[in-house]
Design a protein around this motif. Structure first.
Motif, PDB file in Angstrom:
ATOM      1  N   HIS A  53       0.831  -1.205   0.000  1.00  0.00           N
ATOM      2  CA  HIS A  53       0.000   0.000   0.000  1.00  0.00           C
ATOM      3  C   HIS A  53       0.867   1.256   0.000  1.00  0.00           C
ATOM      4  O   HIS A  53       0.562   2.233  -0.706  1.00  0.00           O
ATOM      5  N   ILE A  54       1.958   1.233   0.742  1.00  0.00           N
ATOM      6  CA  ILE A  54       2.906   2.344   0.699  1.00  0.00           C
ATOM      7  C   ILE A  54       3.560   2.391  -0.676  1.00  0.00           C
ATOM      8  O   ILE A  54       3.782   3.480  -1.231  1.00  0.00           O
ATOM      9  N   ASN A  55       3.853   1.229  -1.240  1.00  0.00           N
ATOM     10  CA  ASN A  55       4.413   1.174  -2.600  1.00  0.00           C
ATOM     11  C   ASN A  55       3.480   1.856  -3.588  1.00  0.00           C
ATOM     12  O   ASN A  55       3.919   2.586  -4.488  1.00  0.00           O
ATOM     13  N   GLN A  56       2.179   1.615  -3.436  1.00  0.00           N
ATOM     14  CA  GLN A  56       1.192   2.222  -4.334  1.00  0.00           C
ATOM     15  C   GLN A  56       1.206   3.745  -4.197  1.00  0.00           C
ATOM     16  O   GLN A  56       1.156   4.476  -5.195  1.00  0.00           O
ATOM     17  N   ALA A  58       3.660   5.579  -3.339  1.00  0.00           N
ATOM     18  CA  ALA A  58       4.883   6.081  -3.959  1.00  0.00           C
ATOM     19  C   ALA A  58       4.803   6.036  -5.483  1.00  0.00           C
ATOM     20  O   ALA A  58       5.225   6.982  -6.165  1.00  0.00           O
ATOM     21  N   LYS A  59       4.252   4.948  -6.018  1.00  0.00           N
ATOM     22  CA  LYS A  59       4.165   4.804  -7.477  1.00  0.00           C
ATOM     23  C   LYS A  59       3.209   5.822  -8.078  1.00  0.00           C
ATOM     24  O   LYS A  59       3.455   6.365  -9.163  1.00  0.00           O
ATOM     25  N   GLU A  60       2.117   6.094  -7.376  1.00  0.00           N
ATOM     26  CA  GLU A  60       1.119   7.023  -7.894  1.00  0.00           C
ATOM     27  C   GLU A  60       1.326   8.442  -7.382  1.00  0.00           C
ATOM     28  O   GLU A  60       0.555   9.342  -7.705  1.00  0.00           O
ATOM     29  N   GLY A  61       2.371   8.633  -6.582  1.00  0.00           N
ATOM     30  CA  GLY A  61       2.635   9.939  -6.005  1.00  0.00           C
ATOM     31  C   GLY A  61       4.081  10.356  -6.186  1.00  0.00           C
ATOM     32  O   GLY A  61       4.780   9.909  -7.101  1.00  0.00           O
ATOM     33  N   TRP A 385       0.737  11.719  -1.966  1.00  0.00           N
ATOM     34  CA  TRP A 385      -0.176  11.112  -2.959  1.00  0.00           C
ATOM     35  C   TRP A 385      -1.414  11.993  -3.103  1.00  0.00           C
ATOM     36  O   TRP A 385      -2.115  12.262  -2.120  1.00  0.00           O
ATOM     37  N   TYR A 386      -1.666  12.453  -4.300  1.00  0.00           N
ATOM     38  CA  TYR A 386      -2.880  13.230  -4.593  1.00  0.00           C
ATOM     39  C   TYR A 386      -3.003  13.305  -6.111  1.00  0.00           C
ATOM     40  O   TYR A 386      -2.604  14.277  -6.729  1.00  0.00           O
ATOM     41  N   PRO A 387      -3.526  12.230  -6.741  1.00  0.00           N
ATOM     42  CA  PRO A 387      -3.524  12.132  -8.204  1.00  0.00           C
ATOM     43  C   PRO A 387      -4.147  13.318  -8.933  1.00  0.00           C
ATOM     44  O   PRO A 387      -3.778  13.583 -10.088  1.00  0.00           O
ATOM     45  N   LYS A 388      -5.039  14.037  -8.280  1.00  0.00           N
ATOM     46  CA  LYS A 388      -5.657  15.188  -8.937  1.00  0.00           C
ATOM     47  C   LYS A 388      -4.634  16.271  -9.260  1.00  0.00           C
ATOM     48  O   LYS A 388      -4.840  17.068 -10.179  1.00  0.00           O
ATOM     49  N   ALA A 392       2.664  11.756 -10.602  1.00  0.00           N
ATOM     50  CA  ALA A 392       2.815  10.341 -10.270  1.00  0.00           C
ATOM     51  C   ALA A 392       4.224   9.849 -10.555  1.00  0.00           C
ATOM     52  O   ALA A 392       4.882  10.300 -11.499  1.00  0.00           O
ATOM     53  N   ASN A 393       4.679   8.917  -9.697  1.00  0.00           N
ATOM     54  CA  ASN A 393       5.949   8.226  -9.884  1.00  0.00           C
ATOM     55  C   ASN A 393       7.114   9.196 -10.120  1.00  0.00           C
ATOM     56  O   ASN A 393       7.971   8.986 -10.973  1.00  0.00           O
ATOM     57  N   ARG A 394       7.102  10.266  -9.328  1.00  0.00           N
ATOM     58  CA  ARG A 394       8.157  11.268  -9.430  1.00  0.00           C
ATOM     59  C   ARG A 394       9.043  11.243  -8.182  1.00  0.00           C
ATOM     60  O   ARG A 394       8.608  10.853  -7.107  1.00  0.00           O
TER      61      ARG A 394
END
Length: 530
Positions: A53-56, A58-61, A385-388, A392-394
């Motif tokens: 979940h932390i990986n997610q 990080a990947k999306e944030g 993390w805040y996809p809006k 992502a993945n930066r």
């Protein structure tokens, strides 16, 4: 009658527009874990840890290479919650009152909490977990802006508190009322359970929310359900010497530690893994299995929070920030509580503490441990993390600090930080909003002032590529490091660049005056502090 009807309809329209505007402001989940080292999660090099979940996140944030804390629990929480340097907020030493304004041991009224500001700006405010910034009743979360609160007040808690007020080592409270865990309940799970309950209650408020989720794991005592420990039965057979190198290589591969730089020098006080007997290796392996299991359990509970947000249809408009309060525990001031232990490490009866041997691996590739101003003490994972809006993945270079979180959240929340509050003139915020950094290709916080630290006589200054450090127990002599080339702080350049040492020391002196920092030797002379 017709005019009155039009007026009422107009008012209703304005009200609905106001509610709509509020709903557009993001919800906030601020997740703080305790004593997690730089590479103690997979996104920062700890690939053997199951932190999906932390990986997610990080990947999306976005991850930061360099994000700074205050090296130890209470001062970090003071800065996190107020946006102030810890001395300015009243917690320059710890949650201990030393009789001086900067060292009173609890948050002063001039330093507003995130909850006070966000509540005043129309947010529901929630805390679940560790407090540690004020022991007396009038200093508790409910009295500092949190409308819903589940917490323990002090710095550490048994993870298996029993439903008996006479035997609890640390008292738990829910909305200021005593709370006791039932048998076999695990505190990390309960912190999440209470947070979920509050989030569901909050639905009726028709407001955005701020949740401060302050887990005490993986802080000692080393306790976790046995099934978590068993997940890692084969993960640590290679030992701390090999794993610290492996984590260093993985951190470089993931881009969170610069390629071309060296790992920090090995702590010579730690016994070599291959010199241990078989039984000793089995003993130390289990301790690290428990520590990993505690992190794993936190990750699972972050997943529960994510699931709840989705069920409540709040996931698409919620900022999640993940960070640690300091690096992993170790060093010469490591605590030992063997007298409290009455069971195998990991069980409810154990009270074991993480040691330098595995903590050097936890902080790898960085130098030193919690309660020190070297990078291993004051730098830890930071994920947004805040996809809006957040890329992502930066990976950002950073150089962020706890004092930046409050202005960042107020920026996202459209919350104004007041010049006065409850008839008290407020301390103004010294940090920078990270919002433009997070939603652009910018990689570095632009600062016109250096970052500074002081804790129990240990001092540091970070300005540009340079970092100045002095350790109280080593005589307070300034050391100088070029972080751009040597983040592991292996090569002291103070003798080569005395002019830079002088310049940065001058900055430190100005900062110390501004924040009422006292020479630690004077504190020792007047107070019972060692």
């Amino acid at each position: 009658m017709k005019r009155k009807s039009i007026t009422i309809n107009a008012l209703l329209l304005l009200l609905s527009l106001s509610v709509f505007a509020q709903e557009k402001r993001p919800n906030i989940v601020l997740i703080l874990v305790d004593d997690l080292g730089f590479s103690d999660i997979a996104p920062y090099g700890g690939d053997e840890l199951q932190t999906k979940h932390i990986n997610q996140l990080a990947k999306e944030g976005t991850k930061f290479q360099e994000f700074y804390n205050n090296s130890i629990c209470a001062p970090t929480r003071a800065s996190l919650l107020t946006g102030q340097y810890s001395h300015k907020a009243g917690i320059g030493y710890f949650n201990v009152n030393l009789g001086l304004p900067a060292y009173q041991g609890f948050l002063n009224k001039e330093s507003l909490t995130l909850a006070e500001v966000l509540k005043n700006s129309g947010y529901s405010t929630i805390i679940s977990g560790k407090w540690h910034v004020g022991d007396d009743f009038d200093q508790w979360p409910a009295q500092r802006g949190f409308e819903r609160s589940f917490n323990f007040v002090g710095g550490a808690s048994n993870f298996y508190e029993i439903n008996n007020p006479d035997s609890a080592t640390v008292s738990l409270y829910k909305n200021n009322e005593p709370f006791y865990l039932t048998k076999d309940k695990y505190l990390t799970d309960e912190i999440t359970e209470q947070a979920i309950g509050f989030l569901k209650e909050q639905q009726k408020d028709n407001k955005p929310f701020f949740l401060y989720l302050a887990y005490n794991a993986p802080h000692w005592p080393l306790q976790v359900p046995e099934e978590e420990t068993q997940k890692y039965k084969d993960a640590y057979s290679l030992g701390w010497d090999s794993l610290r190198i492996k984590r260093f290589e993985q951190a470089q591969a993931k881009g969170v530690f610069p390629k071309g730089q060296a790992i920090t020098q090995r702590d010579s006080s730690i016994q070599a893994w291959n010199r241990l007997t078989y039984d000793e290796q089995q003993y130390w392996k289990r301790r690290q299995q428990v520590f990993a299991g505690m992190i794993d359990r936190v990750d699972q509970n972050i997943g529960r929070i994510q699931k709840t947000l989705k069920e409540l249809k709040k996931d698409k408009n919620t900022i999640i920030i993940f960070l640690s309060d300091n690096g992993a525990q170790g060093g010469e001031r490591n605590r030992i509580y063997t007298s409290r232990t009455s069971g195998t490490v990991g069980s409810a009866g154990s009270y074991d503490v993480q040691n330098s041997n595995w903590s050097q691996t936890g902080n790898s590739p960085l130098r030193s441990y919690k309660d020190n101003p070297y990078e291993g003490g004051i730098s830890a994972p930071f994920i947004v993390w805040y996809p809006k809006e957040v890329k992502a993945n930066r990976i950002k270079r950073g150089t962020g600090h706890l004092i930046d979180i409050a202005p960042t959240l107020y920026d996202f929340a459209e919350a104004k930080y007041p010049t006065s509050f409850a008839e008290v003139e407020t301390n103004q915020l010294p940090g920078k909003s990270l919002r433009s950094l997070l939603n652009s290709d910018q990689v570095q916080v632009e600062r016109d002032k250096p970052l500074c630290w002081e804790r129990a006589g240990n001092r540091a200054v970070r300005y540009g590529q340079w970092k100045l450090v002095s350790i109280f127990r080593k005589g307070n002599v300034w050391e100088l490091y070029n972080i751009d080339e040597d983040r592991a702080e292996n090569i002291d350049l103070a003798s080569k660049h005395p002019e830079i040492v002088k310049e940065l020391a001058g900055y430190y002196g100005d900062w110390a005056k501004e924040n009422a920092v006292i020479d630690y030797r004077k504190i020792q002379q007047q107070r019972i502090i060692r």
